[in-house]
Scaffold this motif. Structure first.
Motif, short mmCIF file in Angstrom:
data_model
loop_
_atom_site.label_atom_id
_atom_site.label_comp_id
_atom_site.label_asym_id
_atom_site.label_seq_id
_atom_site.Cartn_x
_atom_site.Cartn_y
_atom_site.Cartn_z
N ALA A 84 0.83 -1.20 0.00
CA ALA A 84 0.00 0.00 0.00
C ALA A 84 0.87 1.25 0.00
CB ALA A 84 -0.93 0.00 1.20
N ALA A 101 -6.40 1.45 2.64
CA ALA A 101 -5.56 0.31 2.29
C ALA A 101 -5.22 -0.53 3.51
CB ALA A 101 -4.29 0.78 1.61
N CYS A 125 -8.03 1.10 -0.72
CA CYS A 125 -7.44 2.34 -1.22
C CYS A 125 -8.41 3.06 -2.15
CB CYS A 125 -6.14 2.04 -1.96
SG CYS A 125 -5.35 3.49 -2.67
#
Length: 77
Positions: free
Chosen positions: A11, A30, A52
């Motif tokens: 992420a 995320a 995300c």
């Protein structure tokens, strides 16, 4: 645990590829999505990506509402 750390690291790398304005909401989404995906069948990467995207969407919606409330507070419609 190793998978969760890998998800968080991925992420963070995803954020490096986007600008700061695009990343708003992505980190929190995320992390939450990665952890949820990990516990829901070891799909941490997929969860992080989905989290995300949702985080960015949610941040955009909040910004839009904030702008509308500011315009309405000034007497503009």
């Amino acid at each position: 645990m190793k998978s969760t750390l890998l998800t968080v690291a991925t992420a963070v790398l995803m954020l490096g590829a986007t600008s700061a304005a695009d990343a708003k909401g992505c980190i929190k989404g995320a992390i939450v999505g990665g952890v949820a995906g990990h516990y829901a069948g070891h799909h941490g990467m997929l969860g992080a990506a989905a989290g995300c995207l949702y985080g960015r969407h949610h941040a955009k919606e909040q910004e839009k509402q904030r702008q509308q409330s500011q315009m309405n507070g000034q007497g503009k419609l």
